[in-house]
Design an enzyme around this catalytic site. Structure first.
Site, PDB file in Angstrom:
ATOM      1  CB  THR A  11       5.709  41.109   8.925  1.00 32.33           C
ATOM      2  OG1 THR A  11       4.434  40.471   8.732  1.00 32.33           O
ATOM      3  CG2 THR A  11       6.194  41.697   7.612  1.00 32.33           C
ATOM      4  CD  GLN A  57      14.134  46.468  22.399  1.00 38.41           C
ATOM      5  OE1 GLN A  57      15.331  46.486  22.129  1.00 38.41           O
ATOM      6  NE2 GLN A  57      13.587  47.312  23.227  1.00 38.41           N
ATOM      7  CG  ASP A  92       4.138  35.435   5.228  1.00 42.18           C
ATOM      8  OD1 ASP A  92       3.225  34.852   4.627  1.00 42.18           O
ATOM      9  OD2 ASP A  92       4.512  35.113   6.362  1.00 42.18           O
ATOM     10  CE1 TYR A 111       3.074  34.329  11.657  1.00 38.28           C
ATOM     11  CE2 TYR A 111       3.523  35.891   9.902  1.00 38.28           C
ATOM     12  CZ  TYR A 111       3.500  34.595  10.377  1.00 38.28           C
ATOM     13  OH  TYR A 111       3.889  33.567   9.554  1.00 38.28           O
TER      14      TYR A 111
END
Length: 270
Positions: free
Chosen positions: A27, A43, A66, A71
């Protein structure tokens, strides 16, 4: 033809007692679009698109997700997006790397490790995380031998805040060391890079878990004409019985369905 799914292919995550789908949803693209190494720009999906992607993943039999503090906004978005579905997912997060204003920094101290896990619990709106991996900066052995991160994760596991821990590393020595007392190693293993295979061998022999990152070489693999790179990649990855799951970070529903169908076919033919 009915849609291929992975529901029948869930498998043990080492000796953690958790059962996971052979594909996990990465992710990073839900939370961060700076400093990521992908061949094409993208995007960040909005909440509706993200919700549809998560629903499609579940429908396709994926139960492994994950994420990481590094992130960007991934964890804080997943909390609300997964509301009411906690039991349906095995959540993997990380500690040790922060990503702020386009810059990565690392901290493997006991205090930061505990702070980071508590923050992840809050962001993900859960009282436990299934697996927390040390987000290595590449100095795997130094982190494991000289920092307090592993001992702190062991404490957090005893406290029930995490179910398992391990290392997302970059070296064979680090992966082997991480598996001695940890539950899992996340390794790079693909058609271009197979240096960490000894870590997978060790895990297979000792009942430990392996998650594969960059299984599709982040979209960079080159093969002879007529060979499907996705299929060839998954044949390599799942040809090793030490691999529990491969984490693939796609936000494209067609790519996701194609990956699932390919993995289902590869596993049927093994």
């Amino acid at each position: 033809m009915s849609q291929a799914t992975l529901h029948a292919h869930h498998r043990p995550l080492g000796s953690t007692g958790l059962m996971v789908s052979p594909l996990g949803l990465g992710t990073v693209k839900l939370g961060r679009d700076q400093g990521v190494k992908y061949p094409n720009g993208f995007q960040i999906p909005d909440d509706d698109e993200a919700r549809m992607l998560l629903k499609l993943s579940r429908d396709l039999g994926i139960n492994l997700i994950d994420t990481a503090p590094a992130y960007g906004r991934s964890e804080e978005r997943l909390g609300p997006l997964l509301r009411g579905q906690r039991q349906a997912w095995v959540i993997v997060s990380k500690v040790g790397e922060e990503f702020v204003n386009g810059q990565s920094s690392h901290d493997f101290s006991a205090a930061h490790t505990r702070y980071s896990v508590e923050r992840s619990l809050q962001r993900l709106e859960t009282d436990f995380i299934d697996l927390v991996l040390v987000h290595s900066d590449g100095n795997d052995l130094a982190i494991l031998n000289q920092c307090e991160v592993y001992a702190t994760l062991e404490d957090l596991k005893r406290e029930g805040k995490i179910r398992g821990f391990g290392l997302s590393g970059k070296t064979v020595e680090g992966g082997l060391k991480a598996l001695e007392s940890g539950d899992c190693a996340m390794v790079t293993y693909n058609l271009n890079e197979q240096a960490e295979k000894p870590v997978i061998d060790y895990a297979a022999a000792h009942g430990k878990a392996i998650l594969v990152k960059k299984a599709l070489a982040s979209g960079h693999v080159c093969l002879s004409p007529g060979v499907d790179p996705v299929r060839a990649s998954f044949e390599l990855v799942f040809g090793h019985h030490g691999v529990a799951s491969a984490i693939v970070g796609t936000i494209n529903p067609l790519h996701l369905a194609h990956n699932v169908a390919t993995v289902a076919q590869v596993l049927r033919n093994l």
